[in-house]
Motif scaffolding. Structure first.
Motif, PDB file in Angstrom:
ATOM      1  N   GLU A 135       0.812  -1.214   0.000  1.00 36.91           N
ATOM      2  CA  GLU A 135       0.000   0.000   0.000  1.00 36.91           C
ATOM      3  C   GLU A 135       0.850   1.271   0.000  1.00 36.91           C
ATOM      4  O   GLU A 135       0.382   2.345  -0.396  1.00 36.91           O
ATOM      5  CB  GLU A 135      -0.955   0.010   1.195  1.00 36.91           C
ATOM      6  CG  GLU A 135      -0.302   0.058   2.566  1.00 36.91           C
ATOM      7  CD  GLU A 135       0.140  -1.308   3.077  1.00 36.91           C
ATOM      8  OE1 GLU A 135       0.547  -1.398   4.252  1.00 36.91           O
ATOM      9  OE2 GLU A 135       0.072  -2.292   2.290  1.00 36.91           O
ATOM     10  N   GLU A 136       2.103   1.170   0.422  1.00 36.80           N
ATOM     11  CA  GLU A 136       2.994   2.332   0.455  1.00 36.80           C
ATOM     12  C   GLU A 136       3.910   2.404  -0.761  1.00 36.80           C
ATOM     13  O   GLU A 136       4.673   3.362  -0.918  1.00 36.80           O
ATOM     14  CB  GLU A 136       3.847   2.294   1.720  1.00 36.80           C
ATOM     15  CG  GLU A 136       3.051   2.329   3.015  1.00 36.80           C
ATOM     16  CD  GLU A 136       3.930   2.181   4.248  1.00 36.80           C
ATOM     17  OE1 GLU A 136       5.161   2.350   4.108  1.00 36.80           O
ATOM     18  OE2 GLU A 136       3.399   1.888   5.336  1.00 36.80           O
ATOM     19  N   ARG A 200       1.873   1.215  -9.095  1.00 36.28           N
ATOM     20  CA  ARG A 200       0.616   0.529  -8.753  1.00 36.28           C
ATOM     21  C   ARG A 200       0.432  -0.719  -9.598  1.00 36.28           C
ATOM     22  O   ARG A 200      -0.089  -1.741  -9.126  1.00 36.28           O
ATOM     23  CB  ARG A 200      -0.566   1.477  -8.949  1.00 36.28           C
ATOM     24  CG  ARG A 200      -0.656   2.587  -7.907  1.00 36.28           C
ATOM     25  CD  ARG A 200      -2.022   3.237  -7.911  1.00 36.28           C
ATOM     26  NE  ARG A 200      -2.354   3.817  -9.204  1.00 36.28           N
ATOM     27  CZ  ARG A 200      -2.043   5.046  -9.580  1.00 36.28           C
ATOM     28  NH1 ARG A 200      -1.358   5.828  -8.739  1.00 36.28           N
ATOM     29  NH2 ARG A 200      -2.382   5.509 -10.756  1.00 36.28           N
TER      30      ARG A 200
END
Length: 245
Positions: A135-136, A200
């Motif tokens: 997520e980071e 992503r």
């Protein structure tokens, strides 16, 4: 304290504002890095201008020259003394140099989206293999690509500073620089958006779409290159491709 524009081309014609002191300290602290940055001190000079010094004497001379180089790139005339650095107002010569550097960045590194895409894939892949939190990942890749571009930090340093002069030649140069900075800022934003999108894709194991809803000015050929780099960097995608065969 003024010199004619046909000579040294630097001027102290306006009082130093608190925002200028903050910007100078921000620039010098970034250049000095985490070790010496906390010890950067800034104060106004009695007749105008700013003085900068380091609390620690270790490697002081080297840091002063690095700071002076970055401050000159921002458009200020500087003088380096044995125990401190003096900033003595806007310089027509330094502002012209900044304009040249901004133009060179637009035509050079900031025109190469392929390099940013490749860098984003490599960074994201290394971080993923090191089990960096998924997520980071996009924010970390974007930050590292921003550091490599250098200009995002340089433009952020000047945030909140109102740049002006009572002298017409300097006003014209400051306006030229501001226009180029706006272009560089937009281009940097495009690079960072691309880096985040690629990260992503690597994090989620999905190929980035060819459509560019964010308005990135990258050709379909470049988008295809980015997709291929992501494909070979995501293990589960390579495995799926092998299974399909």
């Amino acid at each position: 304290m003024t010199m004619d524009s046909s000579g040294g081309s630097w001027f102290i014609d306006d009082p130093v504002s608190p925002s200028q002191e903050q910007v100078v300290q921000r620039i010098c602290a970034r250049v000095a890095g985490p070790v010496a940055g906390a010890g950067v001190q800034v104060a106004s000079l009695p007749l105008g201008g700013v003085q900068v010094w380091l609390d620690s004497p270790r490697h002081r001379w080297r840091f002063y020259h690095r700071m002076a180089r970055e401050l000159r790139l921002s458009g200020w005339h500087t003088e380096t003394g044995p125990d401190r650095l003096l900033l003595l107002g806007w310089s027509a010569v330094c502002l012209s140099h900044r304009a040249r550097m901004l133009s060179a960045a637009l035509a050079g590194r900031l025109a190469d989206f392929d390099k940013t895409a490749f860098m984003a894939v490599m960074i994201a892949t290394r971080l993923r293999h090191a089990e960096f939190p998924v997520e980071e990942l996009p924010a970390e890749v974007e930050a590292r690509c921003g550091d490599a571009l250098r200009w995002p930090a340089r433009l952020a340093d000047l945030g909140g500073l109102e740049r002006g002069s009572s002298l017409e030649p300097l006003r014209l140069r400051l306006a030229q620089v501001a226009g180029l900075e706006a272009k560089v800022s937009r281009r940097c934003g495009e690079h960072l958006a691309l880096a985040s999108k690629v990260a992503r894709a690597v994090a989620g194991g999905a190929v980035p779409a060819r459509s560019r809803a964010s308005g990135l000015r990258v050709s379909a050929q470049r988008a295809g290159l980015t997709e291929r780099m992501v494909c070979v960097s995501v293990p589960n995608m390579a495995l799926s491709a092998g299974t399909a065969r």
